[in-house]
Write a protein that holds these residues in place. Structure first.
Motif, PDB file in Angstrom:
ATOM      1  N   LEU A   1      35.371   2.253   3.172  1.00  0.00           N
ATOM      2  CA  LEU A   1      34.772   3.523   3.964  1.00  0.00           C
ATOM      3  C   LEU A   1      35.514   3.910   5.146  1.00  0.00           C
ATOM      4  CD1 LEU A   1      33.451   2.031   6.107  1.00  0.00           C
ATOM      5  CD2 LEU A   1      31.059   2.460   4.805  1.00  0.00           C
ATOM      6  N   THR A   2      36.340   3.130   5.581  1.00  0.00           N
ATOM      7  CA  THR A   2      36.834   3.302   6.971  1.00  0.00           C
ATOM      8  C   THR A   2      37.571   4.597   7.192  1.00  0.00           C
ATOM      9  OG1 THR A   2      37.344   1.128   7.134  1.00  0.00           O
ATOM     10  CG2 THR A   2      38.663   2.439   8.756  1.00  0.00           C
ATOM     11  N   GLU A   3      38.411   5.134   6.396  1.00  0.00           N
ATOM     12  CA  GLU A   3      39.038   6.670   6.505  1.00  0.00           C
ATOM     13  C   GLU A   3      38.230   7.733   6.485  1.00  0.00           C
ATOM     14  OE1 GLU A   3      42.123   6.449   7.902  1.00  0.00           O
ATOM     15  OE2 GLU A   3      42.041   4.220   7.932  1.00  0.00           O
ATOM     16  N   THR A   4      37.331   7.640   5.485  1.00  0.00           N
ATOM     17  CA  THR A   4      36.221   8.636   5.156  1.00  0.00           C
ATOM     18  C   THR A   4      35.325   8.976   6.341  1.00  0.00           C
ATOM     19  OG1 THR A   4      36.366   8.279   2.755  1.00  0.00           O
ATOM     20  CG2 THR A   4      34.599   9.362   3.500  1.00  0.00           C
ATOM     21  N   THR A   5      34.860   7.631   6.733  1.00  0.00           N
ATOM     22  CA  THR A   5      34.093   7.790   7.953  1.00  0.00           C
ATOM     23  C   THR A   5      34.880   8.235   9.286  1.00  0.00           C
ATOM     24  OG1 THR A   5      32.856   5.963   6.865  1.00  0.00           O
ATOM     25  CG2 THR A   5      32.283   6.458   9.295  1.00  0.00           C
ATOM     26  N   ALA A   6      36.119   7.873   9.474  1.00  0.00           N
ATOM     27  CA  ALA A   6      36.476   8.394  10.414  1.00  0.00           C
ATOM     28  C   ALA A   6      36.941   9.791  10.533  1.00  0.00           C
ATOM     29  CB  ALA A   6      38.199   7.433  10.558  1.00  0.00           C
TER      30      ALA A   6
ATOM     31  N   HIS B   1      42.686  19.115  21.144  1.00  0.00           N
ATOM     32  CA  HIS B   1      44.097  18.734  21.241  1.00  0.00           C
ATOM     33  C   HIS B   1      44.337  18.520  22.794  1.00  0.00           C
ATOM     34  CE1 HIS B   1      44.560  22.924  22.149  1.00  0.00           C
ATOM     35  NE2 HIS B   1      45.560  22.433  22.849  1.00  0.00           N
ATOM     36  N   GLY B   2      45.146  17.239  22.833  1.00  0.00           N
ATOM     37  CA  GLY B   2      45.447  17.186  24.369  1.00  0.00           C
ATOM     38  C   GLY B   2      44.451  16.653  25.171  1.00  0.00           C
ATOM     39  N   ALA B   3      43.290  16.610  24.821  1.00  0.00           N
ATOM     40  CA  ALA B   3      42.260  16.105  25.544  1.00  0.00           C
ATOM     41  C   ALA B   3      41.963  14.653  25.586  1.00  0.00           C
ATOM     42  CB  ALA B   3      40.723  16.704  25.224  1.00  0.00           C
ATOM     43  N   THR B   4      40.938  13.898  26.388  1.00  0.00           N
ATOM     44  CA  THR B   4      40.934  12.418  26.361  1.00  0.00           C
ATOM     45  C   THR B   4      39.827  12.115  25.540  1.00  0.00           C
ATOM     46  OG1 THR B   4      41.793  12.504  28.734  1.00  0.00           O
ATOM     47  CG2 THR B   4      40.550  10.501  27.854  1.00  0.00           C
ATOM     48  N   LEU B   5      40.097  11.442  24.515  1.00  0.00           N
ATOM     49  CA  LEU B   5      39.105  10.678  23.697  1.00  0.00           C
ATOM     50  C   LEU B   5      38.557   9.565  24.044  1.00  0.00           C
ATOM     51  CD1 LEU B   5      37.698  10.728  20.741  1.00  0.00           C
ATOM     52  CD2 LEU B   5      39.922   9.711  19.848  1.00  0.00           C
ATOM     53  N   GLY B   6      37.355   9.350  23.962  1.00  0.00           N
ATOM     54  CA  GLY B   6      37.049   7.911  24.380  1.00  0.00           C
ATOM     55  C   GLY B   6      36.132   7.262  23.229  1.00  0.00           C
TER      56      GLY B   6
ATOM     57  N   ALA C   1      40.717   6.491  16.514  1.00  0.00           N
ATOM     58  CA  ALA C   1      41.801   6.779  17.651  1.00  0.00           C
ATOM     59  C   ALA C   1      43.342   7.242  16.938  1.00  0.00           C
ATOM     60  CB  ALA C   1      41.930   5.312  18.214  1.00  0.00           C
ATOM     61  N   ARG C   2      43.596   6.704  15.720  1.00  0.00           N
ATOM     62  CA  ARG C   2      44.836   7.228  15.307  1.00  0.00           C
ATOM     63  C   ARG C   2      44.948   8.581  14.982  1.00  0.00           C
ATOM     64  NH1 ARG C   2      44.540   4.486  10.632  1.00  0.00           N
ATOM     65  NH2 ARG C   2      44.133   2.373  11.650  1.00  0.00           N
ATOM     66  N   ARG C   3      43.815   9.214  14.445  1.00  0.00           N
ATOM     67  CA  ARG C   3      43.639  10.551  14.291  1.00  0.00           C
ATOM     68  C   ARG C   3      43.914  11.367  15.451  1.00  0.00           C
ATOM     69  NH1 ARG C   3      41.726   8.316  10.289  1.00  0.00           N
ATOM     70  NH2 ARG C   3      40.972   8.874   8.271  1.00  0.00           N
ATOM     71  N   GLY C   4      43.261  10.835  16.758  1.00  0.00           N
ATOM     72  CA  GLY C   4      43.218  11.408  18.010  1.00  0.00           C
ATOM     73  C   GLY C   4      44.719  11.453  18.510  1.00  0.00           C
ATOM     74  N   ALA C   5      45.288  10.149  18.632  1.00  0.00           N
ATOM     75  CA  ALA C   5      46.886  10.009  19.154  1.00  0.00           C
ATOM     76  C   ALA C   5      47.543  10.913  18.344  1.00  0.00           C
ATOM     77  CB  ALA C   5      46.779   8.676  19.399  1.00  0.00           C
ATOM     78  N   LEU C   6      47.831  10.314  16.864  1.00  0.00           N
ATOM     79  CA  LEU C   6      48.741  11.008  16.452  1.00  0.00           C
ATOM     80  C   LEU C   6      48.642  12.393  15.857  1.00  0.00           C
ATOM     81  CD1 LEU C   6      49.629   7.653  14.190  1.00  0.00           C
ATOM     82  CD2 LEU C   6      50.557   8.372  16.470  1.00  0.00           C
ATOM     83  N   GLY C   7      47.412  12.839  15.599  1.00  0.00           N
ATOM     84  CA  GLY C   7      47.202  14.134  14.772  1.00  0.00           C
ATOM     85  C   GLY C   7      47.013  15.212  15.975  1.00  0.00           C
ATOM     86  N   PHE C   8      46.440  14.978  16.980  1.00  0.00           N
ATOM     87  CA  PHE C   8      45.834  15.973  18.180  1.00  0.00           C
ATOM     88  C   PHE C   8      46.361  15.557  19.506  1.00  0.00           C
ATOM     89  CE2 PHE C   8      43.142  16.418  14.405  1.00  0.00           C
ATOM     90  CZ  PHE C   8      42.795  17.557  14.510  1.00  0.00           C
TER      91      PHE C   8
ATOM     92  N   GLU D   1      47.244  -1.890  20.379  1.00  0.00           N
ATOM     93  CA  GLU D   1      47.134  -0.895  21.365  1.00  0.00           C
ATOM     94  C   GLU D   1      48.128   0.066  21.531  1.00  0.00           C
ATOM     95  OE1 GLU D   1      46.392  -2.328  25.397  1.00  0.00           O
ATOM     96  OE2 GLU D   1      44.024  -2.959  24.728  1.00  0.00           O
ATOM     97  N   ALA D   2      49.236  -0.509  21.442  1.00  0.00           N
ATOM     98  CA  ALA D   2      50.572   0.383  21.564  1.00  0.00           C
ATOM     99  C   ALA D   2      50.938   1.135  20.524  1.00  0.00           C
ATOM    100  CB  ALA D   2      52.077  -0.589  21.847  1.00  0.00           C
ATOM    101  N   GLN D   3      50.545   0.629  19.227  1.00  0.00           N
ATOM    102  CA  GLN D   3      50.517   1.427  18.166  1.00  0.00           C
ATOM    103  C   GLN D   3      49.758   2.567  18.016  1.00  0.00           C
ATOM    104  OE1 GLN D   3      49.508  -0.706  14.497  1.00  0.00           O
ATOM    105  NE2 GLN D   3      50.670   0.099  13.278  1.00  0.00           N
ATOM    106  N   LEU D   4      48.357   2.335  18.438  1.00  0.00           N
ATOM    107  CA  LEU D   4      47.285   3.646  18.271  1.00  0.00           C
ATOM    108  C   LEU D   4      47.455   4.279  19.471  1.00  0.00           C
ATOM    109  CD1 LEU D   4      44.110   1.319  17.696  1.00  0.00           C
ATOM    110  CD2 LEU D   4      45.374   3.023  16.071  1.00  0.00           C
ATOM    111  N   GLY D   5      48.186   3.710  20.828  1.00  0.00           N
ATOM    112  CA  GLY D   5      48.381   4.583  21.842  1.00  0.00           C
ATOM    113  C   GLY D   5      47.031   4.565  22.436  1.00  0.00           C
ATOM    114  N   ALA D   6      46.343   3.477  22.707  1.00  0.00           N
ATOM    115  CA  ALA D   6      45.139   3.437  22.910  1.00  0.00           C
ATOM    116  C   ALA D   6      44.818   2.256  24.324  1.00  0.00           C
ATOM    117  CB  ALA D   6      43.830   3.005  21.933  1.00  0.00           C
ATOM    118  N   ARG D   7      43.946   2.946  25.375  1.00  0.00           N
ATOM    119  CA  ARG D   7      44.133   1.758  26.444  1.00  0.00           C
ATOM    120  C   ARG D   7      42.766   1.218  26.677  1.00  0.00           C
ATOM    121  NH1 ARG D   7      43.622   2.666  32.105  1.00  0.00           N
ATOM    122  NH2 ARG D   7      43.857   4.902  32.077  1.00  0.00           N
TER     123      ARG D   7
END
Ligand code: GLV
Length: 331
Positions: free
Chosen positions: A100-105, A145-150, A162-169, A186-192
């Motif tokens: 259910l990971t992708e559907t829930t995301a 788009h361009g905002a900070t996702l927490g 996180a992947r949707r936020g970083a790569l898609g938006f 972290e680097a792959q997701l662009g998440a800190r």
């Protein structure tokens, strides 16, 4: 003699048919959520049970159902099941991760976007017949788009969001989790990784994806909401109880934060009455994983587990997603 199992909630006929290849199956055709005494009564003589997130499997139930050997849930969250108590009663438990990971995301992202862009609030306005003219700031919300996702809770679903936020938006992604991800992930997701207070303070859109436990009860309440930007949104697709719903309703009413999107509630299907009266919240009835293919995959995985846990089928003795596999001697 064939073993007996119970399907505690109504589920796809194909899933029941698969169980019937191996067991005698009692079903719940009315799909009511049985009160505990009724569930216990129906579990007498049953070796296994197919459950969802609505059945409470606790010590008193286990003590009253000595024949039970397997509890297989089609949910990924298992705060309704006392796994240590199951283990001490020799009862195998499984949940339904990954499928259910992708559907829930997708849904978490949709709810966050609906919240930021005020989709439900403006739709209600239109349906009420109040739309008489276009205006410059009508239902103006905040950008995604361009905002900070927490992301609060960075398990499989958190990472997919996180992947949707970083790569898609093109979002800047911050997260807080008890354990940090590997630097490469972290680097792959662009998440800190940041501490919880920094996450709350710096994000524009907070998405909560932590499992419910005593430790995560009211992880976000008045004090945490006070740290957030007044323009921020909060989306909860984790579990009711992770957010203090009364405190959130108050924060929405006073515009301490801009808006919220909630798919889960404390005491659901009851919803805190104050949440029903504030306009700046999008409310959905715990449907984050509810696409038809995903719900089928979740049910199938629970069935695979139940068949294997009770020693039948091609994976006999090796339920694929057991939570206490040591019980079967192959942790
Ligand atoms: C749904 O909330 C699940 O845990 O699968």
């Amino acid at each position: 003699m064939r073993r007996q199992v119970l399907a505690a909630r109504a589920v796809f006929p194909e899933a029941i048919a698969r169980l019937r290849e191996h067991f005698d199956v009692e079903t719940n055709d009315s799909d009511e959520v049985w009160p505990q005494p009724e569930l216990i009564r129906r579990l007498q003589g049953k070796a296994g049970v197919f459950v969802t997130g609505t059945e409470k499997i606790d010590e008193p139930l286990l003590a009253a159902c000595p024949d039970l050997r397997a509890v297989c849930s089609m949910a990924v969250g298992y705060n309704n099941i006392d796994v240590p108590a199951c283990t001490s009663h020799g009862v195998l438990v499984s949940n339904a991760p990954d499928v259910l990971t992708e559907t829930t995301a997708d849904f978490g992202f949709a709810l966050m976007m609906a919240t930021a862009r005020r989709i439900a609030e403006s739709e209600h306005f239109l349906r009420r017949g109040e739309w008489t003219k276009w205006s410059v700031d009508m239902f103006a919300g905040s950008d995604v788009h361009g905002a900070t996702l927490g992301v609060l809770g960075m398990g499989r679903i958190g990472q997919a969001i996180a992947r949707r936020g970083a790569l898609g938006f093109g979002m800047k992604v911050l997260y807080h989790n008890r354990s940090r991800l590997d630097a490469a992930v972290e680097a792959q997701l662009g998440a800190r990784w940041v501490d919880k207070a920094t996450l709350l303070r710096d994000c524009d859109h907070l998405v909560i994806v932590v499992p419910y436990s005593a430790a995560s009860h009211h992880l976000v309440g008045t004090a945490e909401l006070a740290l957030m930007k007044p323009t921020a949104t909060l989306t909860n697709i984790a579990r009711g109880g992770v957010v203090d719903d009364a405190a959130l309703a108050a924060a929405l009413r006073t515009r301490r934060i801009a808006a919220a999107g909630l798919d889960v509630f404390e005491g659901e299907p009851q919803v805190h009455p104050a949440l029903l009266t504030v306009p700046n919240v999008v409310l959905t009835p715990h449907i984050a994983s509810a696409s038809i293919p995903t719900r089928r995959a979740m049910a199938d995985l629970a069935v695979d587990n139940l068949i294997a846990a009770l020693g039948a089928g091609p994976s006999a003795g090796k339920p694929p997603t057991a939570l206490n596999p040591a019980l079967l001697g192959h942790a």
